[in-house]
Enzyme design. Structure first.
Site, PDB file in Angstrom:
ATOM      1  N   THR A 333      48.432  37.752  35.859  1.00  0.00           N
ATOM      2  CA  THR A 333      49.426  36.762  35.478  1.00  0.00           C
ATOM      3  C   THR A 333      48.752  35.553  34.848  1.00  0.00           C
ATOM      4  OG1 THR A 333      49.342  35.763  37.691  1.00  0.00           O
ATOM      5  CG2 THR A 333      51.014  37.439  37.308  1.00  0.00           C
ATOM      6  N   GLN A 385      53.317  46.160  33.389  1.00  0.00           N
ATOM      7  CA  GLN A 385      53.499  46.073  34.835  1.00  0.00           C
ATOM      8  C   GLN A 385      54.862  45.478  35.150  1.00  0.00           C
ATOM      9  OE1 GLN A 385      51.571  43.160  37.575  1.00  0.00           O
ATOM     10  NE2 GLN A 385      50.635  44.964  38.496  1.00  0.00           N
ATOM     11  N   CYS A 416      51.162  42.172  44.751  1.00  0.00           N
ATOM     12  CA  CYS A 416      51.210  40.726  44.520  1.00  0.00           C
ATOM     13  C   CYS A 416      51.540  39.994  45.822  1.00  0.00           C
ATOM     14  CB  CYS A 416      52.253  40.389  43.459  1.00  0.00           C
ATOM     15  SG  CYS A 416      52.332  38.630  43.069  1.00  0.00           S
ATOM     16  N   GLY A 481      38.884  45.622  43.469  1.00  0.00           N
ATOM     17  CA  GLY A 481      38.606  44.590  44.447  1.00  0.00           C
ATOM     18  C   GLY A 481      37.148  44.189  44.461  1.00  0.00           C
ATOM     19  N   ASP A 482      36.859  42.933  44.135  1.00  0.00           N
ATOM     20  CA  ASP A 482      35.523  42.330  44.273  1.00  0.00           C
ATOM     21  C   ASP A 482      34.465  42.974  43.374  1.00  0.00           C
ATOM     22  OD1 ASP A 482      36.799  40.876  46.250  1.00  0.00           O
ATOM     23  OD2 ASP A 482      36.091  42.172  47.868  1.00  0.00           O
ATOM     24  N   ARG A 504      39.621  39.831  38.750  1.00  0.00           N
ATOM     25  CA  ARG A 504      38.916  38.544  38.721  1.00  0.00           C
ATOM     26  C   ARG A 504      37.542  38.655  38.071  1.00  0.00           C
ATOM     27  NH1 ARG A 504      38.250  36.367  44.431  1.00  0.00           N
ATOM     28  NH2 ARG A 504      38.185  38.585  44.924  1.00  0.00           N
TER      29      ARG A 504
END
Length: 633
Positions: A333, A385, A416, A481-482, A504
């Site tokens: 987002t 999405q 989310c 993840g990570d 991220r």
């Protein structure tokens, strides 16, 4: 000097510094460069910039009531009230009360679009138009241009923003006439750069509820019937649609949208989703609505005639999505916008996905929501999405999008953690509503590796993801993840997942896709990173426009991205590799001024970087990032 400890990234001792020394160095360097006039700022010729040492946002805070002028003490009270909830909610990961600069704040007097397109005589509002029609008056008040080269004119041969372009001197002739490079225009003629735009025609039909959904209605009617397996509570889902009992024939759409009935026809248009997902070229048009599908009628056909509407395809006959082992840029987002996806695509992302779109807003024809579905022509494997909490809206939305836009898959948001989504029963709340989730997508058995309570403060549970991958087989399951290095990606693939999704990690360093594919650490220089920001600037001006509104929108999304980019630590400065995503960067001096500036977590320094690319910010400009991440707490 900050010593390395638990949760702090290990940086070599010679680069470590204290917070005061860090900001003192940046301030001294900035003042020195201002005095020597060696800045490469594209907007340094702007006489309205006032040559302020500090960005206007910080200067306004320092000056207090002098900057507020007429509103004075009243606005100061509002600021004090806003500080309290921001400080309280900082650990929650969002700044919900942040200031918002609306487009009318950028320009007091805007030029009419008919004048921009050099057809003022065709202005729809005539003498009642509230926009300017005098080009000379507009140019007298227009801020100075930001540069001599317009990316739109240079790339496509024509800038559609004309005199309003902030780089207009690159393509303006006598009497402010827009210059056109005919050769370049012909090269791009008939080649759409961005697809999946919302047409006015479709928007009106959605707003007036003139679109019916045969496939969705059929599924929801079946959902509402009692069965031996027991679907208690499902009847409500079927009845909430407000069925009108309309039986319309299927009408396949083309690349531009969907077919419409002739003017004066009372029945709403129908969107049909084929089981096989045939391309738009093989469409069947039928002249009227029939009560009996088997009844003989005269059909006008284009392309081959198929029997897919009569005979259901077997699962093995359906086209499968070939994404095994590919690198998937996760839907993000705000920051996962089209220009950012182009950056990641250039660095090796295989699969891209649009930002999270709320299905109810799409069904209402909201332009801002449909803008999230736009696809650049370089995105060869692209999905959208959707966020929703109920089978009726999600099913209808899937049918609508399958017929009207070009996409390869639909990504359903079940992860989310944001309150606004969670409280409606969407996002990660769907994991606790398995009956509804099964109704939305039958046969889907993925879960999410991080709970809502964890948010982003703890590492993802890859052991749990590995168990899910075994249970889901042979259905492909992507894990995320990570992931911030190729070592993280390799460990993730060893869990048995079909591929990895990077979120991220891509925001912190978009070149992670290159590192994973080439299995190496890239000690990227500050100049190379700045070139990436230059490309983002050009992509943003292409996408959002080169006028004042487009420039400031590009700046806004660049600042949002910089709130993640500042967390990257150059590989050459680390005591050992790789950098972990949840390790907090300490204060450190880079190998040059630009590298140090990019390491700053101060919003004023982010604004300074944006000014190096997009010129000085408007008067009273303020910015607060949407995501105040709590990963390091």
């Amino acid at each position: 000097m900050e010593a390395a400890g638990a949760g702090v990234a290990p940086i070599r001792a010679q680069y470590l510094t204290s917070k005061d020394q860090f900001h003192a160095y940046l301030k001294a360097e900035r003042e020195s460069r201002n005095q020597e006039n060696n800045q490469d700022d594209v907007g340094e010729e702007d006489p309205s910039s006032n040559d302020q040492t500090e960005p206007p946002a910080k200067q306004m805070k320092l000056d207090g009531g002098d900057q507020v002028r007429k509103q004075g003490s009243q606005e100061e009270v509002v600021k004090e009230e806003e500080k309290k909830p921001q400080e309280r909610k900082r650990a929650r990961g969002q700044n919900k009360s942040r200031p918002c600069m609306k487009p009318n704040h950028y320009e007091k007097d805007r030029l009419c679009q008919s004048v921009i397109q050099e057809c003022a005589e065709k202005c729809y509002f005539g003498s009642q138009c509230r926009f300017l029609h005098d080009v000379g008056e507009y140019m007298a008040a227009k801020p100075s241009d930001l540069g001599d080269s317009c990316v739109l004119f240079k790339t496509f041969g024509k800038c559609i923003y004309g005199v309003t372009c902030r780089f207009a001197r690159a393509h303006l002739g006598e009497d402010y006439r827009n210059i056109i490079n005919e050769d370049l225009v012909k090269q791009w003629e008939g080649k759409p750069l961005v697809r999946n735009s919302l047409s006015k025609e479709l928007q009106q039909r959605l707003r007036k509820k003139k679109v019916c959904f045969d496939k969705s209605s059929e599924y929801l009617r079946h959902l509402g019937k009692p069965s031996s397996t027991g679907n208690a509570g499902n009847k409500a889902a079927g009845n909430s649609m407000g069925e009108k009992g309309i039986n319309c024939t299927a009408s396949k759409g083309n690349a531009e949208g969907v077919d419409v009935l002739p003017p004066g026809e009372e029945a709403p248009e129908c969107l049909a989703v084929s089981e096989k997902g045939e391309p738009p070229e093989s469409m069947v048009l039928q002249s009227s609505c029939l009560a009996d599908a088997s009844k003989d009628s005269t059909l006008k056909t284009i392309g081959p005639v198929t029997d897919e509407d009569v005979i259901k395809l077997r699962l093995c006959e359906k086209k499968r999505l070939a994404i095994q082992g590919k690198l998937y840029l996760a839907p993000l987002t705000t920051c996962g916008n089209l220009p950012f996806r182009r950056i990641c695509k250039r660095f090796g992302a295989d699969v891209t996905c649009g930002e999270m779109a709320v299905c109810t807003n799409l069904l209402q024809g909201q332009s801002s929501e449909w803008a999230l579905l736009k696809r650049h022509y370089t995105e060869d494997l692209f999905g959208v999405q959707l966020e929703g909490a109920f089978p009726d809206t999600m099913t209808r939305c899937a049918e609508l999008l399958n017929q009207t836009i070009e996409m390869d898959f639909v990504d359903i948001n079940v992860g989310c953690p944001i309150d606004l989504v969670y409280k409606k029963g969407g996002g990660c709340a769907l994991m606790n509503r398995s009956n509804k989730f099964e109704q939305i997508v039958r046969g889907m058995n993925s879960l999410h590796g991080r709970s809502r309570e964890q948010r982003y403060t703890k590492v993802a549970d890859w052991e749990y993801i590995a168990e899910c991958a075994k249970l889901a087989s042979p259905m492909p399951l992507f894990g995320n993840g990570d992931i911030l290095s190729y070592e993280d990606a390799n460990r993730a693939m060893q869990t048995g997942v079909s591929g990895i999704m990077i979120a991220r990690g891509a925001l912190i360093k978009p070149w992670i896709f290159t590192e994973v594919k080439e299995q190496r650490h890239w000690d990227i220089s500050s100049n190379e990173r700045f070139d990436i920001l230059k490309d983002f600037t050009n992509y943003g001006l292409e996408h959002w426009g080169s006028d004042t509104q487009g420039v400031e929108k590009t700046r806004k999304f660049m600042l949002e991205w910089l709130s993640f980019l500042c967390r990257y630590i150059p590989a050459g400065l680390l005591e050992y590799l790789p950098q972990k995503i949840n390790e907090r960067p300490p204060y450190y001096m880079g190998r040059d001024y630009l590298e140090t500036l990019m390491a700053s977590q101060n919003v004023d320094d982010w604004i300074k970087i944006s000014e190096m690319l997009l010129g000085p910010v408007p008067t009273n400009f303020t910015f607060l990032p949407k995501h105040k991440a709590n990963s390091y707490r």
